[in-house]
Motif scaffolding. Structure first.
Motif, PDB file in Angstrom:
ATOM      1  N   LYS A 124       0.480  -0.916   0.440  1.00  0.00           N
ATOM      2  CA  LYS A 124       0.173  -0.004   0.483  1.00  0.00           C
ATOM      3  C   LYS A 124       0.660   1.561   0.491  1.00  0.00           C
ATOM      4  O   LYS A 124       0.855   1.967  -0.419  1.00  0.00           O
ATOM      5  N   ASN A 125       2.288   1.327   0.854  1.00  0.00           N
ATOM      6  CA  ASN A 125       3.052   2.473   0.962  1.00  0.00           C
ATOM      7  C   ASN A 125       3.653   3.229  -0.210  1.00  0.00           C
ATOM      8  O   ASN A 125       3.351   3.425  -0.992  1.00  0.00           O
ATOM      9  N   TYR A 126       4.177   1.380  -1.328  1.00  0.00           N
ATOM     10  CA  TYR A 126       4.618   1.341  -2.424  1.00  0.00           C
ATOM     11  C   TYR A 126       3.631   2.212  -3.629  1.00  0.00           C
ATOM     12  O   TYR A 126       4.166   2.374  -3.613  1.00  0.00           O
ATOM     13  N   TRP A 127       2.414   1.963  -2.972  1.00  0.00           N
ATOM     14  CA  TRP A 127       1.143   1.994  -4.443  1.00  0.00           C
ATOM     15  C   TRP A 127       1.528   3.607  -4.114  1.00  0.00           C
ATOM     16  O   TRP A 127       1.160   4.742  -4.855  1.00  0.00           O
ATOM     17  N   ARG A 128       1.393   3.922  -2.977  1.00  0.00           N
ATOM     18  CA  ARG A 128       0.651   5.805  -2.665  1.00  0.00           C
ATOM     19  C   ARG A 128       2.101   6.120  -3.041  1.00  0.00           C
ATOM     20  O   ARG A 128       2.381   7.313  -3.350  1.00  0.00           O
ATOM     21  N   THR A 129       2.978   5.943  -1.969  1.00  0.00           N
ATOM     22  CA  THR A 129       4.802   6.744  -2.576  1.00  0.00           C
ATOM     23  C   THR A 129       4.997   7.002  -3.720  1.00  0.00           C
ATOM     24  O   THR A 129       5.600   7.549  -4.011  1.00  0.00           O
ATOM     25  N   ARG A 130       5.386   5.725  -4.817  1.00  0.00           N
ATOM     26  CA  ARG A 130       5.761   5.733  -6.136  1.00  0.00           C
ATOM     27  C   ARG A 130       4.771   6.205  -7.280  1.00  0.00           C
ATOM     28  O   ARG A 130       5.166   7.050  -8.131  1.00  0.00           O
ATOM     29  N   VAL A 131       3.483   4.975  -7.353  1.00  0.00           N
ATOM     30  CA  VAL A 131       2.845   5.002  -8.232  1.00  0.00           C
ATOM     31  C   VAL A 131       2.241   6.145  -8.306  1.00  0.00           C
ATOM     32  O   VAL A 131       1.595   6.765  -9.592  1.00  0.00           O
ATOM     33  N   GLN A 132       1.608   6.232  -7.370  1.00  0.00           N
ATOM     34  CA  GLN A 132       0.895   7.457  -7.109  1.00  0.00           C
ATOM     35  C   GLN A 132       1.949   9.102  -7.405  1.00  0.00           C
ATOM     36  O   GLN A 132       1.270   9.687  -8.294  1.00  0.00           O
ATOM     37  N   LYS A 133       2.923   9.223  -6.872  1.00  0.00           N
ATOM     38  CA  LYS A 133       3.410  10.146  -7.639  1.00  0.00           C
ATOM     39  C   LYS A 133       3.621  10.092  -8.684  1.00  0.00           C
ATOM     40  O   LYS A 133       3.790  11.339  -9.287  1.00  0.00           O
ATOM     41  N   HIS A 134       3.533   9.173  -9.931  1.00  0.00           N
ATOM     42  CA  HIS A 134       3.635   8.995 -10.738  1.00  0.00           C
ATOM     43  C   HIS A 134       3.121  10.189 -11.755  1.00  0.00           C
ATOM     44  O   HIS A 134       2.747  10.514 -12.751  1.00  0.00           O
ATOM     45  N   ALA A 135       1.181   8.994 -11.119  1.00  0.00           N
ATOM     46  CA  ALA A 135       0.080   9.649 -11.457  1.00  0.00           C
ATOM     47  C   ALA A 135      -0.269  11.268 -11.776  1.00  0.00           C
ATOM     48  O   ALA A 135      -0.717  12.381 -12.517  1.00  0.00           O
ATOM     49  N   LYS A 136       0.914  11.288 -10.100  1.00  0.00           N
ATOM     50  CA  LYS A 136       0.427  13.154 -10.316  1.00  0.00           C
ATOM     51  C   LYS A 136       1.146  13.581 -11.450  1.00  0.00           C
ATOM     52  O   LYS A 136       1.128  14.935 -11.314  1.00  0.00           O
ATOM     53  N   GLN A 137       2.435  13.452 -11.705  1.00  0.00           N
ATOM     54  CA  GLN A 137       3.548  13.831 -12.548  1.00  0.00           C
ATOM     55  C   GLN A 137       3.060  13.821 -13.659  1.00  0.00           C
ATOM     56  O   GLN A 137       3.305  14.681 -14.465  1.00  0.00           O
ATOM     57  N   LEU A 138       1.638  13.216 -13.749  1.00  0.00           N
ATOM     58  CA  LEU A 138       1.366  12.901 -15.301  1.00  0.00           C
ATOM     59  C   LEU A 138       0.074  13.808 -15.191  1.00  0.00           C
ATOM     60  O   LEU A 138      -1.040  13.785 -16.701  1.00  0.00           O
ATOM     61  N   LYS A 139      -0.259  14.314 -13.956  1.00  0.00           N
ATOM     62  CA  LYS A 139      -1.540  14.947 -13.696  1.00  0.00           C
ATOM     63  C   LYS A 139      -2.550  14.746 -14.127  1.00  0.00           C
ATOM     64  O   LYS A 139      -3.082  15.687 -14.797  1.00  0.00           O
ATOM     65  N   CYS A 140      -2.604  13.105 -13.550  1.00  0.00           N
ATOM     66  CA  CYS A 140      -4.043  12.548 -14.135  1.00  0.00           C
ATOM     67  C   CYS A 140      -4.494  11.681 -12.512  1.00  0.00           C
ATOM     68  O   CYS A 140      -3.338  11.429 -12.427  1.00  0.00           O
TER      69      CYS A 140
END
Length: 339
Positions: A124-140
DNA sequence: AATTCTTTCAACCGCGCTTTG
DNA sequence: CCAAAGCGCGGTTGAAAGAAT
């Protein structure tokens, strides 16, 4: 006990809100909260070693720990358990997480069952910190079709490439090495196979297979086996793969970039605003950017896209660098052009 | 070197399900 | 069958470490 980063919630014996049974217990018994001390860890480990796991509330009392049963359970499962693995999430694990999350969403415990030694909390932490970070970078939105397509058609194939490259580089390669564990691991759990993981990736969907280099036997480093639901509707594409993946006791982490996007992989609530909404008048992001037809119809060579930045494949933190600046730039350009 | 910002992740919370008496 | 206790899960928080300024 190795260094612990992060503090969790502060140590205190504060009075808590009423309502929860644990809160009541805390209020009544002045229970501890916050980070565990070495002594507490030792007490819990000792107690479980002698009595085994059991009813956590009574365990906490009997062990003399001024903690709630919940807290003891969490500490044991996420940290003290001898087979818990911590440290860098390997490429294989990243790939699995992405794939399994695409199937099951935030079912962290279910996903964790397929990653031996990893806890739901860590994933869960991995998803939130890494994956969601990249989604944020892509603004989606991380749940948007754009992002899911991007994961499926760009990110995951790149992970596959990295895994294969690392495998080709040899067993001592940093990227194929199992996580840099900081705790002991049991033989049964640390060894697992990614047999027949990805030989071919069906980029097009209807049989047009992107032939990836033959993996230098990804499973060669791992013995033992982990079961994964063989009845999953998400399966690899080619008949030869399906036959080689039939080993009954090997873990067949299969993914297909074109596996049922509309069924198990993207089974999200239809009222999600961010979710894919069919639109016959204009091309969606998925069609123009990350979908197979989008990529190839625009003359974009998938491999070229993937190879845009070799440093992505190079060293660095295994668990990071999932995107590089060029990826983000590229994707954002596509977004700008097509929205 | 000091300060501020960002990232990480252990731990807590609340809810719902299961078990127990 | 019912109520209480116990448990497990997903979401959230916030302290500490590291990076940036």
């Amino acid at each position: 006990m190795d260094h612990v980063k992060g503090g969790g919630r502060g140590v205190c014996n504060q009075q808590l809100t009423s309502g929860e049974e644990d809160d009541m217990m805390m209020t009544m018994m002045d229970l501890r909260r916050g980070p565990w001390t070495v002594e507490e860890d030792f007490t819990l480990i000792n107690y479980i070693a002698h009595h085994g796991e059991g009813r956590w509330n009574s365990l906490a009392r009997c062990a003399g720990l001024k903690r709630t049963g919940k807290s003891c359970r969490l500490r044991w499962l996420n940290y003290l358990r001898p087979d818990v693995r911590r440290g860098n999430i390997t490429l294989e694990e990243q790939l699995l997480i992405l794939e399994l999350h695409s199937r099951w969403g935030n079912r962290w415990s279910k996903i964790a069952q397929h990653l031996p030694g990893r806890t739901d909390n860590e994933i869960k932490n991995y998803w939130r910190t890494r994956v969601q970070k990249h989604a944020k970078q892509l603004k989606c939105d991380v749940n948007s079709k754009q992002f899911k397509d991007t994961m499926r058609y760009l990110w995951m194939p790149r992970l596959v490439e990295r895994i294969q490259a690392a495998a080709a580089a040899g067993p001592n390669s940093s990227t194929t090495a199992m996580a840099t564990t900081t705790t002991a691991t049991t033989t049964s759990n640390s060894n697992y196979q990614f047999n027949n993981m990805i030989n071919n990736v069906d980029i097009i969907g209807s049989g047009q297979v992107m032939q990836l280099p033959q993996p230098n036997n990804l499973s060669s480093h791992y013995g033992g086996g982990v079961q994964m639901n063989p009845s999953s509707s998400t399966s690899l594409i080619t008949p030869e793969n399906s036959s080689t993946a039939a080993s009954s006791d090997s873990f067949t982490a299969q993914f297909s970039p074109v596996s049922d996007l509309t069924t198990d992989c993207y089974n999200y609530p239809v009222n999600n605003q961010d979710y894919y909404q069919p639109n016959t008048n204009q091309l969606s992001y998925g069609e123009t950017l990350t979908s197979p037809t989008g990529y190839f119809n625009q003359g974009l060579d998938f491999q070229v896209v993937m190879d845009q930045n070799n440093t992505w494949m190079d060293g660095g933190d295994v668990s990071d660098n999932l995107w590089n600046a060029e990826d983000v730039w590229f994707l954002q350009q596509q977004l700008n052009n097509n929205i």
